[in-house]
Design a protein around this motif. Structure first.
Motif, short mmCIF file in Angstrom:
data_model
loop_
_atom_site.label_atom_id
_atom_site.label_comp_id
_atom_site.label_asym_id
_atom_site.label_seq_id
_atom_site.Cartn_x
_atom_site.Cartn_y
_atom_site.Cartn_z
N GLN A 91 -2.80 -8.77 41.54
CA GLN A 91 -1.75 -9.72 41.91
C GLN A 91 -1.51 -9.61 43.41
O GLN A 91 -1.46 -8.51 43.97
CB GLN A 91 -0.45 -9.40 41.16
N VAL A 92 -1.35 -10.75 44.08
CA VAL A 92 -1.07 -10.76 45.51
C VAL A 92 0.18 -11.60 45.77
O VAL A 92 0.55 -12.45 44.95
CB VAL A 92 -2.26 -11.31 46.34
N ASP A 93 0.84 -11.34 46.87
CA ASP A 93 2.07 -12.02 47.24
C ASP A 93 1.76 -13.18 48.18
O ASP A 93 1.25 -12.97 49.28
CB ASP A 93 3.03 -11.03 47.91
N LEU A 94 2.08 -14.40 47.74
CA LEU A 94 1.80 -15.57 48.57
C LEU A 94 2.91 -15.84 49.58
O LEU A 94 2.73 -16.63 50.51
CB LEU A 94 1.62 -16.82 47.69
N GLN A 95 4.07 -15.21 49.41
CA GLN A 95 5.21 -15.48 50.28
C GLN A 95 5.21 -14.64 51.55
O GLN A 95 5.86 -14.99 52.52
CB GLN A 95 6.52 -15.22 49.52
N THR A 96 4.49 -13.53 51.55
CA THR A 96 4.56 -12.62 52.69
C THR A 96 3.95 -13.24 53.94
O THR A 96 3.00 -14.03 53.88
CB THR A 96 3.81 -11.31 52.39
N VAL A 97 4.51 -12.85 55.06
CA VAL A 97 3.98 -13.30 56.36
C VAL A 97 2.84 -12.37 56.76
O VAL A 97 2.99 -11.15 56.78
CB VAL A 97 5.08 -13.28 57.43
N GLY A 98 1.70 -12.92 57.05
CA GLY A 98 0.55 -12.12 57.44
C GLY A 98 -0.42 -12.97 58.21
O GLY A 98 -0.08 -14.06 58.69
N GLY A 99 -1.63 -12.48 58.35
CA GLY A 99 -2.64 -13.27 59.01
C GLY A 99 -2.92 -14.55 58.25
O GLY A 99 -2.77 -14.61 57.03
N GLU A 100 -3.30 -15.60 58.98
CA GLU A 100 -3.57 -16.86 58.33
C GLU A 100 -4.79 -16.72 57.43
O GLU A 100 -5.78 -16.10 57.80
CB GLU A 100 -3.80 -17.95 59.39
N PRO A 101 -4.75 -17.30 56.23
CA PRO A 101 -5.86 -17.16 55.29
C PRO A 101 -7.12 -17.86 55.79
O PRO A 101 -7.06 -18.83 56.54
CB PRO A 101 -5.33 -17.83 54.02
N SER A 102 -8.25 -17.35 55.37
CA SER A 102 -9.54 -17.90 55.78
C SER A 102 -10.44 -18.08 54.56
O SER A 102 -10.41 -17.25 53.64
CB SER A 102 -10.24 -16.98 56.79
N VAL A 103 -11.24 -19.15 54.57
CA VAL A 103 -12.20 -19.33 53.49
C VAL A 103 -13.32 -18.30 53.58
O VAL A 103 -14.13 -18.18 52.66
CB VAL A 103 -12.79 -20.75 53.49
N LEU A 104 -13.38 -17.55 54.68
CA LEU A 104 -14.36 -16.48 54.83
C LEU A 104 -13.70 -15.12 54.65
O LEU A 104 -13.98 -14.17 55.37
CB LEU A 104 -15.04 -16.56 56.20
N SER A 105 -12.79 -15.02 53.68
CA SER A 105 -12.11 -13.75 53.41
C SER A 105 -13.12 -12.73 52.89
O SER A 105 -14.10 -13.07 52.23
CB SER A 105 -11.00 -13.96 52.38
N THR A 106 -12.84 -11.45 53.20
CA THR A 106 -13.86 -10.41 52.98
C THR A 106 -13.46 -9.32 52.00
O THR A 106 -14.14 -8.31 51.89
CB THR A 106 -14.22 -9.77 54.33
N ASN A 107 -12.34 -9.49 51.29
CA ASN A 107 -12.02 -8.56 50.21
C ASN A 107 -11.33 -9.35 49.10
O ASN A 107 -10.89 -10.49 49.31
CB ASN A 107 -11.15 -7.39 50.69
N THR A 108 -11.23 -8.73 47.94
CA THR A 108 -10.77 -9.47 46.75
C THR A 108 -9.35 -10.01 46.92
O THR A 108 -9.07 -11.17 46.62
CB THR A 108 -10.83 -8.57 45.50
N ALA A 109 -8.44 -9.17 47.41
CA ALA A 109 -7.06 -9.61 47.57
C ALA A 109 -6.97 -10.76 48.56
O ALA A 109 -6.26 -11.75 48.32
CB ALA A 109 -6.18 -8.45 48.02
N ALA A 110 -7.67 -10.66 49.67
CA ALA A 110 -7.65 -11.73 50.67
C ALA A 110 -8.28 -13.00 50.12
O ALA A 110 -7.81 -14.12 50.40
CB ALA A 110 -8.38 -11.28 51.93
N CYS A 111 -9.34 -12.86 49.33
CA CYS A 111 -9.96 -14.04 48.71
C CYS A 111 -8.99 -14.75 47.77
O CYS A 111 -8.91 -15.98 47.75
CB CYS A 111 -11.22 -13.63 47.96
N LEU A 112 -8.26 -13.97 46.97
CA LEU A 112 -7.28 -14.56 46.06
C LEU A 112 -6.17 -15.28 46.82
O LEU A 112 -5.77 -16.40 46.48
CB LEU A 112 -6.67 -13.48 45.18
#
Length: 258
Positions: free
Chosen positions: A170-191
């Motif tokens: 499970q990942v948090d979509l509300q948190t402020v972080g780096g902008e998402p990328s379609v080239l994400s490189t780990n499972t959590a970032a991909c989700l």
């Protein structure tokens, strides 16, 4: 003071209005359902926390899409004193013409969001209302609500995906972080990227079709729990107003005063 209460599947939003302006707003969880006494305690605590414990409650208006909570909250509001309590539904004047097959099927939050949006500017307008579901509704140039679409909200869709798989976190979509990328490189970032960018792309596509149906000049107004990263990822220009549904509730209260 007039209390406006909107009960959604995930949150209960509460606003207090004095002299035509919002004095406070708060958000509670809709789950699990509580007793009328528990809701009354929460309401009194909210008022006390904001220094409004001695405020005279003139009335209240309630909009709900959760029948299991509606009756308990109505009892809690009536327990605050001798006040008039209105419930959004058939027989209550909203000032909005509803042109769908069965107007009674329209959720209270969508009706109130449309009323609130029309107070801010002229139609046509497209409403994006996010809670557990993500609803997109259209008000045409004549000020008539003419239909829309309903789909899973990004957080509900993500929870369903995680429950149905063995190794996805499970990942948090509300948190402020780096902008998402379609080239994400780990499972959590991909989700996270899939949920955020996928929802944004879907909304952009839907909103383009809404614009085509409405003539191409409709305002887009969003409200509810649509995560900020999703709003930033959308290419379509939209105005986000967190208290839009509560403002619409208060506007309906004013329309129904004797």
């Amino acid at each position: 003071m007039v209390l406006a209460v909107n009960i959604g599947n995930t949150h209960i939003c509460i606003g207090g209005y004095e002299n035509g302006a919002q004095a406070f707003s708060a958000k509670l969880s809709s789950e699990p359902p509580r007793t009328a006494d528990e809701y009354a305690l929460q309401l009194r605590s909210l008022l006390a926390m904001r220094g409004l414990g001695g405020a005279v409650i003139e009335g209240a208006i309630l909009g709900s899409v959760v029948p299991a909570v509606t009756g308990q909250m109505l009892a809690a509001l009536r327990g605050l004193g001798a006040l008039r309590v209105l419930t959004v539904g058939p027989g209550l004047k909203s000032g909005l013409a509803i042109r769908i097959d069965d107007p009674a099927e329209l959720g209270a939050e969508l009706l109130c969001a449309a009323v609130g949006a029309l107070r801010l500017g002229p139609p046509p307008v497209v409403l994006v209302c996010a809670d557990t579901a993500l609803s997109v509704m259209a008000v045409n140039a004549a000020g008539q609500l003419v239909g829309g679409v309903i789909l899973p909200g990004p957080e509900a869709a993500l929870r369903s995906l995680v429950r149905g798989t063995a190794q996805l976190p499970q990942v948090d979509l509300q948190t402020v972080g780096g902008e998402p990328s379609v080239l994400s490189t780990n499972t959590a970032a991909c989700l996270r990227a899939g949920s955020i960018l996928g929802t944004a792309a879907m909304l952009d596509g839907l909103l383009a079709q809404f614009q085509q149906e409405l003539g191409g000049n409709a305002r887009v107004v969003a409200t509810g729990s649509l995560p900020p990263p999703v709003r930033r990822a959308c290419r379509t220009s939209m105005e986000y107003i967190g208290g839009l549904i509560l403002d619409g509730l208060y506007a309906i209260w004013l329309k129904n005063q004797k």
